[in-house]
Design a protein around this motif. Structure first.
Motif, mmCIF file in Angstrom:
data_model
loop_
_atom_site.group_PDB
_atom_site.id
_atom_site.type_symbol
_atom_site.label_atom_id
_atom_site.label_comp_id
_atom_site.label_asym_id
_atom_site.label_seq_id
_atom_site.Cartn_x
_atom_site.Cartn_y
_atom_site.Cartn_z
ATOM 1 N N LEU A 40 -2.817 -15.589 -29.311
ATOM 2 C CA LEU A 40 -3.875 -15.695 -28.312
ATOM 3 C C LEU A 40 -4.170 -14.372 -27.618
ATOM 4 C CD1 LEU A 40 -2.983 -19.148 -26.733
ATOM 5 C CD2 LEU A 40 -4.769 -18.621 -28.396
ATOM 6 N N GLU A 41 -3.174 -13.510 -27.478
ATOM 7 C CA GLU A 41 -3.410 -12.213 -26.832
ATOM 8 C C GLU A 41 -4.339 -11.327 -27.644
ATOM 9 O OE1 GLU A 41 -0.200 -9.808 -25.451
ATOM 10 O OE2 GLU A 41 0.755 -11.490 -24.434
ATOM 11 N N ASN A 42 -4.141 -11.328 -28.956
ATOM 12 C CA ASN A 42 -4.939 -10.460 -29.825
ATOM 13 C C ASN A 42 -6.070 -11.193 -30.540
ATOM 14 O OD1 ASN A 42 -3.443 -8.017 -29.350
ATOM 15 N ND2 ASN A 42 -1.782 -8.980 -30.489
ATOM 16 N N GLY A 43 -6.091 -12.521 -30.406
ATOM 17 C CA GLY A 43 -7.172 -13.297 -31.006
ATOM 18 C C GLY A 43 -7.197 -13.282 -32.508
ATOM 19 N N ARG A 44 -6.035 -13.487 -33.135
ATOM 20 C CA ARG A 44 -6.004 -13.484 -34.597
ATOM 21 C C ARG A 44 -5.049 -14.552 -35.115
ATOM 22 N NH1 ARG A 44 -1.837 -10.487 -37.125
ATOM 23 N NH2 ARG A 44 -0.309 -9.806 -35.601
ATOM 24 N N ILE A 45 -5.266 -14.977 -36.347
ATOM 25 C CA ILE A 45 -4.388 -15.929 -37.004
ATOM 26 C C ILE A 45 -3.190 -15.151 -37.534
ATOM 27 C CG2 ILE A 45 -4.147 -17.552 -38.925
ATOM 28 C CD1 ILE A 45 -7.179 -18.017 -38.702
#
Length: 68
Positions: A36-41
């Protein structure tokens, strides 16, 4: 096959059948682990095996190795 990386809705990815390069069934995408911090899977959770929903195994694989 389409490689993960472009913009897609999670609902379109979850439930998708995953196959290897020899067209052998590996399992279905059960969930996505998201940073969630970096917005990636960060991981794709694949359900494999089992009969009628029992004794399934869950395997986390890097999203760069998954082709839909």
């Amino acid at each position: 096959m389409t490689r993960l990386g472009k913009l897609e809705k999670a609902s379109k990815i979850i439930g998708t059948e995953i196959k290897d390069s020899a067209d052998q069934k590996l399992g279905k995408v059960k969930d996505l682990a998201v940073d969630l911090e970096n917005g990636r899977i960060v991981e794709v959770i694949v359900a494999r095996g089992g009969v009628m929903g029992l004794d399934k195994q869950f395997v986390a694989v890097p999203p760069g190795t998954v082709h839909l």
